[in-house]
Scaffold this motif. Structure first.
Motif, PDB file in Angstrom:
ATOM      1  N   GLU A  34     -30.696  23.687 -21.579  1.00  0.00           N
ATOM      2  CA  GLU A  34     -30.514  23.611 -23.032  1.00  0.00           C
ATOM      3  C   GLU A  34     -30.530  22.165 -23.515  1.00  0.00           C
ATOM      4  OE1 GLU A  34     -30.639  26.176 -25.194  1.00  0.00           O
ATOM      5  OE2 GLU A  34     -31.141  27.304 -23.379  1.00  0.00           O
ATOM      6  N   ALA A  35     -29.872  21.276 -22.783  1.00  0.00           N
ATOM      7  CA  ALA A  35     -29.870  19.856 -23.153  1.00  0.00           C
ATOM      8  C   ALA A  35     -31.286  19.287 -23.080  1.00  0.00           C
ATOM      9  CB  ALA A  35     -28.940  19.070 -22.231  1.00  0.00           C
ATOM     10  N   GLY A  36     -32.025  19.670 -22.057  1.00  0.00           N
ATOM     11  CA  GLY A  36     -33.394  19.205 -21.908  1.00  0.00           C
ATOM     12  C   GLY A  36     -34.281  19.631 -23.067  1.00  0.00           C
ATOM     13  N   LYS A  37     -34.056  20.829 -23.583  1.00  0.00           N
ATOM     14  CA  LYS A  37     -34.844  21.304 -24.727  1.00  0.00           C
ATOM     15  C   LYS A  37     -34.659  20.388 -25.930  1.00  0.00           C
ATOM     16  CE  LYS A  37     -34.878  26.197 -23.496  1.00  0.00           C
ATOM     17  NZ  LYS A  37     -34.330  27.536 -23.811  1.00  0.00           N
ATOM     18  N   LEU A  38     -33.440  19.915 -26.143  1.00  0.00           N
ATOM     19  CA  LEU A  38     -33.176  19.014 -27.267  1.00  0.00           C
ATOM     20  C   LEU A  38     -33.920  17.698 -27.129  1.00  0.00           C
ATOM     21  CD1 LEU A  38     -29.337  19.562 -27.733  1.00  0.00           C
ATOM     22  CD2 LEU A  38     -31.178  20.377 -29.222  1.00  0.00           C
ATOM     23  N   LEU A  39     -34.117  17.256 -25.899  1.00  0.00           N
ATOM     24  CA  LEU A  39     -34.760  15.972 -25.632  1.00  0.00           C
ATOM     25  C   LEU A  39     -36.238  16.109 -25.274  1.00  0.00           C
ATOM     26  CD1 LEU A  39     -31.875  14.474 -23.486  1.00  0.00           C
ATOM     27  CD2 LEU A  39     -32.467  13.850 -25.840  1.00  0.00           C
ATOM     28  N   ASP A  40     -36.743  17.321 -25.277  1.00  0.00           N
ATOM     29  CA  ASP A  40     -38.120  17.600 -24.887  1.00  0.00           C
ATOM     30  C   ASP A  40     -38.374  17.165 -23.433  1.00  0.00           C
ATOM     31  OD1 ASP A  40     -40.614  18.720 -25.323  1.00  0.00           O
ATOM     32  OD2 ASP A  40     -41.489  16.858 -26.083  1.00  0.00           O
ATOM     33  N   ILE A  41     -37.372  17.405 -22.587  1.00  0.00           N
ATOM     34  CA  ILE A  41     -37.483  17.155 -21.153  1.00  0.00           C
ATOM     35  C   ILE A  41     -37.231  18.492 -20.461  1.00  0.00           C
ATOM     36  CG2 ILE A  41     -36.529  15.952 -19.154  1.00  0.00           C
ATOM     37  CD1 ILE A  41     -35.687  13.694 -21.108  1.00  0.00           C
ATOM     38  N   LEU A  42     -38.263  19.053 -19.877  1.00  0.00           N
ATOM     39  CA  LEU A  42     -38.181  20.377 -19.275  1.00  0.00           C
ATOM     40  C   LEU A  42     -37.541  20.317 -17.896  1.00  0.00           C
ATOM     41  CD1 LEU A  42     -39.071  23.426 -19.379  1.00  0.00           C
ATOM     42  CD2 LEU A  42     -41.146  22.679 -18.218  1.00  0.00           C
ATOM     43  N   VAL A  43     -36.525  21.146 -17.690  1.00  0.00           N
ATOM     44  CA  VAL A  43     -35.962  21.324 -16.350  1.00  0.00           C
ATOM     45  C   VAL A  43     -36.871  22.333 -15.654  1.00  0.00           C
ATOM     46  CG1 VAL A  43     -33.977  22.066 -14.986  1.00  0.00           C
ATOM     47  CG2 VAL A  43     -33.614  20.815 -17.131  1.00  0.00           C
ATOM     48  N   MET A  44     -37.720  21.844 -14.765  1.00  0.00           N
ATOM     49  CA  MET A  44     -38.715  22.698 -14.100  1.00  0.00           C
ATOM     50  C   MET A  44     -38.100  23.608 -13.046  1.00  0.00           C
ATOM     51  SD  MET A  44     -41.977  20.215 -13.556  1.00  0.00           S
ATOM     52  CE  MET A  44     -42.949  21.512 -12.802  1.00  0.00           C
ATOM     53  N   ASP A  45     -37.090  23.092 -12.340  1.00  0.00           N
ATOM     54  CA  ASP A  45     -36.514  23.871 -11.245  1.00  0.00           C
ATOM     55  C   ASP A  45     -35.166  23.277 -10.873  1.00  0.00           C
ATOM     56  OD1 ASP A  45     -36.287  25.798  -9.245  1.00  0.00           O
ATOM     57  OD2 ASP A  45     -38.181  25.270  -8.269  1.00  0.00           O
ATOM     58  N   HIS A  46     -34.406  24.052 -10.145  1.00  0.00           N
ATOM     59  CA  HIS A  46     -33.165  23.595  -9.527  1.00  0.00           C
ATOM     60  C   HIS A  46     -33.199  24.139  -8.104  1.00  0.00           C
ATOM     61  CE1 HIS A  46     -28.504  23.141  -9.845  1.00  0.00           C
ATOM     62  NE2 HIS A  46     -28.972  22.715  -8.689  1.00  0.00           N
ATOM     63  N   LEU A  47     -33.201  23.240  -7.144  1.00  0.00           N
ATOM     64  CA  LEU A  47     -33.262  23.621  -5.736  1.00  0.00           C
ATOM     65  C   LEU A  47     -31.893  23.496  -5.103  1.00  0.00           C
ATOM     66  CD1 LEU A  47     -36.426  21.584  -4.645  1.00  0.00           C
ATOM     67  CD2 LEU A  47     -36.347  23.954  -5.447  1.00  0.00           C
ATOM     68  N   ILE A  48     -31.523  24.484  -4.312  1.00  0.00           N
ATOM     69  CA  ILE A  48     -30.366  24.379  -3.420  1.00  0.00           C
ATOM     70  C   ILE A  48     -30.971  24.203  -2.045  1.00  0.00           C
ATOM     71  CG2 ILE A  48     -28.344  25.521  -2.456  1.00  0.00           C
ATOM     72  CD1 ILE A  48     -28.162  27.102  -5.115  1.00  0.00           C
ATOM     73  N   ILE A  49     -30.582  23.132  -1.365  1.00  0.00           N
ATOM     74  CA  ILE A  49     -31.261  22.809  -0.109  1.00  0.00           C
ATOM     75  C   ILE A  49     -30.309  22.750   1.082  1.00  0.00           C
ATOM     76  CG2 ILE A  49     -32.955  21.471  -1.425  1.00  0.00           C
ATOM     77  CD1 ILE A  49     -31.830  18.999   0.082  1.00  0.00           C
ATOM     78  N   THR A  50     -30.883  22.988   2.233  1.00  0.00           N
ATOM     79  CA  THR A  50     -30.257  22.750   3.533  1.00  0.00           C
ATOM     80  C   THR A  50     -31.334  22.145   4.422  1.00  0.00           C
ATOM     81  OG1 THR A  50     -30.848  24.869   4.555  1.00  0.00           O
ATOM     82  CG2 THR A  50     -28.823  24.834   3.232  1.00  0.00           C
ATOM     83  N   LYS A  51     -30.964  21.772   5.627  1.00  0.00           N
ATOM     84  CA  LYS A  51     -31.964  21.264   6.576  1.00  0.00           C
ATOM     85  C   LYS A  51     -33.000  22.338   6.900  1.00  0.00           C
ATOM     86  CE  LYS A  51     -29.358  17.980   9.396  1.00  0.00           C
ATOM     87  NZ  LYS A  51     -28.840  17.724  10.750  1.00  0.00           N
ATOM     88  N   GLU A  52     -32.575  23.572   6.883  1.00  0.00           N
ATOM     89  CA  GLU A  52     -33.408  24.676   7.347  1.00  0.00           C
ATOM     90  C   GLU A  52     -34.220  25.362   6.255  1.00  0.00           C
ATOM     91  OE1 GLU A  52     -33.545  24.921  10.612  1.00  0.00           O
ATOM     92  OE2 GLU A  52     -31.983  23.400  10.724  1.00  0.00           O
ATOM     93  N   GLY A  53     -33.888  25.106   4.979  1.00  0.00           N
ATOM     94  CA  GLY A  53     -34.614  25.803   3.931  1.00  0.00           C
ATOM     95  C   GLY A  53     -34.055  25.505   2.557  1.00  0.00           C
ATOM     96  N   TYR A  54     -34.487  26.296   1.598  1.00  0.00           N
ATOM     97  CA  TYR A  54     -34.090  26.056   0.216  1.00  0.00           C
ATOM     98  C   TYR A  54     -34.170  27.347  -0.587  1.00  0.00           C
ATOM     99  CZ  TYR A  54     -38.974  26.381  -1.231  1.00  0.00           C
ATOM    100  OH  TYR A  54     -40.237  26.832  -1.493  1.00  0.00           O
ATOM    101  N   SER A  55     -33.542  27.337  -1.737  1.00  0.00           N
ATOM    102  CA  SER A  55     -33.772  28.379  -2.737  1.00  0.00           C
ATOM    103  C   SER A  55     -34.137  27.675  -4.043  1.00  0.00           C
ATOM    104  CB  SER A  55     -32.556  29.291  -2.902  1.00  0.00           C
ATOM    105  OG  SER A  55     -31.473  28.582  -3.433  1.00  0.00           O
ATOM    106  N   SER A  56     -34.988  28.339  -4.806  1.00  0.00           N
ATOM    107  CA  SER A  56     -35.503  27.782  -6.041  1.00  0.00           C
ATOM    108  C   SER A  56     -35.099  28.669  -7.209  1.00  0.00           C
ATOM    109  CB  SER A  56     -37.038  27.696  -5.956  1.00  0.00           C
ATOM    110  OG  SER A  56     -37.620  27.635  -7.241  1.00  0.00           O
ATOM    111  N   PHE A  57     -34.417  28.092  -8.204  1.00  0.00           N
ATOM    112  CA  PHE A  57     -34.047  28.861  -9.393  1.00  0.00           C
ATOM    113  C   PHE A  57     -35.299  29.383 -10.097  1.00  0.00           C
ATOM    114  CE2 PHE A  57     -29.493  27.736 -10.631  1.00  0.00           C
ATOM    115  CZ  PHE A  57     -29.107  27.432  -9.339  1.00  0.00           C
TER     116      PHE A  57
END
Length: 152
Positions: free
Chosen positions: A123-146
């Motif tokens: 929501e904050a990014g929308k106000l600034l015209d900066i798109l949040v493309m993704d949020h990654l949760i990471i480990t050494k072995e892998g990740y999840s992508s929002f």
């Protein structure tokens, strides 16, 4: 009544002149490419010890402008201050950002706090015209992508 002297305001000039060729920067097209780049920047000696929050800064062509360490916390959490995230994005003239943090527990499931923070940053990014493309949760072995999971 107190009288105040008027103050002059100095002119502010904005400039942006990177010391590199943007075409030489990595281009991010998938969450896997973002994960690989983020993981390469992570101190793997700490990834299972404490939680950290980092941000990839991208231009409109998905080229990487920079990588910033936002915070380092304890075993169960860290603070990601939206002001610090967006001041970095604004200073880099970023059009897009990719958020990333690790879970020392190696659990790739987003917590309620992860979801709340991501929604706030989107929501904050929308106000600034900066798109949040993704949020990654990471480990050494892998990740999840929002983004891949439809959470963004």
């Amino acid at each position: 009544m107190v009288q105040y002297k008027s103050f002059e305001v100095a002119e502010v000039n904005l400039t942006y002149s990177p010391s590199y060729k943007i075409a030489d920067r990595p281009k991010i097209s998938t969450s896997k490419e973002a994960y690989d780049l983020v993981l390469a920047q992570w101190d793997l000696n700490k990834i299972n010890l404490l939680e950290e929050f980092k941000v990839l800064l991208l231009n409109r062509g998905n080229r990487v402008l920079g990588f910033i360490n936002i915070s380092q916390g304890g075993i169960t959490g860290t603070v990601a201050d939206p002001k610090l995230i967006f001041v970095a994005a604004l200073k880099a003239a970023a059009s897009y950002i990719i958020l990333a943090h690790n879970h020392p527990s190696e659990n790739l499931k987003a917590s309620a706090e992860d979801l709340r923070l991501t929604k706030k940053l989107v929501e904050a990014g929308k106000l600034l015209d900066i798109l949040v493309m993704d949020h990654l949760i990471i480990t050494k072995e892998g990740y999840s992508s929002f983004c891949d999971e439809g959470l963004i």
